[in-house]
Design an enzyme around this catalytic site. Structure first.
Site, short mmCIF file in Angstrom:
data_model
loop_
_atom_site.label_atom_id
_atom_site.label_comp_id
_atom_site.label_asym_id
_atom_site.label_seq_id
_atom_site.Cartn_x
_atom_site.Cartn_y
_atom_site.Cartn_z
N HIS A 114 -3.13 5.55 3.38
CA HIS A 114 -3.17 6.99 3.88
C HIS A 114 -3.77 7.95 2.86
O HIS A 114 -4.56 8.67 3.32
CB HIS A 114 -1.78 7.21 4.38
CG HIS A 114 -1.55 8.61 4.81
ND1 HIS A 114 -1.39 9.12 6.26
CD2 HIS A 114 -1.62 9.90 4.14
CE1 HIS A 114 -1.11 10.35 6.36
NE2 HIS A 114 -1.28 10.83 5.32
N GLU A 115 -3.27 7.88 1.98
CA GLU A 115 -3.69 9.02 0.69
C GLU A 115 -4.89 8.80 0.37
O GLU A 115 -5.77 9.72 0.15
CB GLU A 115 -2.49 8.89 -0.52
CG GLU A 115 -1.22 9.34 -0.09
CD GLU A 115 -1.12 10.79 0.42
OE1 GLU A 115 -1.98 11.68 0.38
OE2 GLU A 115 -0.03 10.99 1.17
N HIS A 175 -7.53 10.10 2.63
CA HIS A 175 -7.87 11.51 2.57
C HIS A 175 -8.96 11.68 1.50
O HIS A 175 -9.78 12.69 1.75
CB HIS A 175 -6.53 12.33 2.48
CG HIS A 175 -5.72 12.48 3.34
ND1 HIS A 175 -5.93 12.97 4.76
CD2 HIS A 175 -4.15 12.20 3.33
CE1 HIS A 175 -5.00 13.03 5.45
NE2 HIS A 175 -3.79 12.58 4.82
#
Length: 228
Positions: A30-31, A34
């Site tokens: 997820h991170e 980004h």
């Protein structure tokens, strides 16, 4: 609300082992998503700070990722969990088209979780199709689906600093977007209060997760039918 019975240590260890890998993957990808998206659209902040990586240690927050979930698990007998990872730094002013590209950078995280949920569902289908009866692996695959759908749905909540809030800021006209973005310094506390009050769970998480489960079932139903 859960009851007040003590959580047996063996149950806690078993739960941690089942959820550890899905949670680590969910947070890390997820991170990193980004960061990859930000770099693609022109901002190298995360790259320069070494945050575009699949190394989970770079994304784990000792309090938000480890201590808070464990304390809540014990305090509520597993009925309520909440946590967070270190957010990947993004300088939106460095994006080529800040207002538009902000949407794609914010969307990258939840999208990665939905894709991971599909991946865990495929693993579950494969395990069942091959006759695997080892409970640990079956439960891990189910946990992988659940964890990623929770992260997908929760992060889409339309209030900054959550991804859904950033997406909404990018979609709204400038005046309304500026007003919403001013909420960001207080957004975490507002969201936490709404979570504790049960508003987020009842009106957002459960309906969106039900939609996610239905979508994944629909996507995989031809494969399941083929394997029968």
């Amino acid at each position: 609300m859960g009851d007040n019975r003590r959580v047996p240590m063996t149950d806690l260890i078993q739960t941690v082992l089942i959820y550890a890998l899905p949670v680590l993957f969910a947070i890390t990808v997820h991170e990193a998503a980004h960061g990859y998206a930000a770099r693609h659209f022109g901002d190298n902040t995360a790259l320069m700070m070494g945050r575009i990586t699949l190394n989970p240690l770079k994304h784990i927050d000792p309090v938000g990722t480890v201590l808070m979930p464990l304390l809540l698990y014990f305090a509520t007998s597993g009925a309520f969990l909440f946590g967070y990872a270190k957010p990947v730094p993004v300088n939106f002013s460095q994006l080529r088209h800040p207002k538009r590209d902000m949407i794609w950078v914010a969307l990258a995280g939840p999208a990665s979780n939905f894709i991971q949920a599909i991946g865990w569902a495929l693993l579950l289908v494969a395990l069942v199709a091959t006759g695997t009866q080892e409970r640990f692996f079956l439960e891990m695959a189910r946990a992988g689906i659940a964890v990623n759908l929770v992260m997908w749905a929760f992060n889409l909540f339309p209030l900054p600093p959550l991804d859904g809030g950033r997406i909404l800021v990018g979609l709204l006209p400038w005046k309304q977007a500026h007003f919403l973005s001013r909420i960001e310094p207080y957004g975490f506390f507002i969201v936490l209060a709404l979570v504790v009050a049960g508003v987020v769970g009842a009106l957002w998480l459960r309906p969106l997760m039900a939609l996610g489960y239905s979508a994944i079932n629909l996507m995989l139903s031809p494969l399941v039918a083929l394997l029968r």
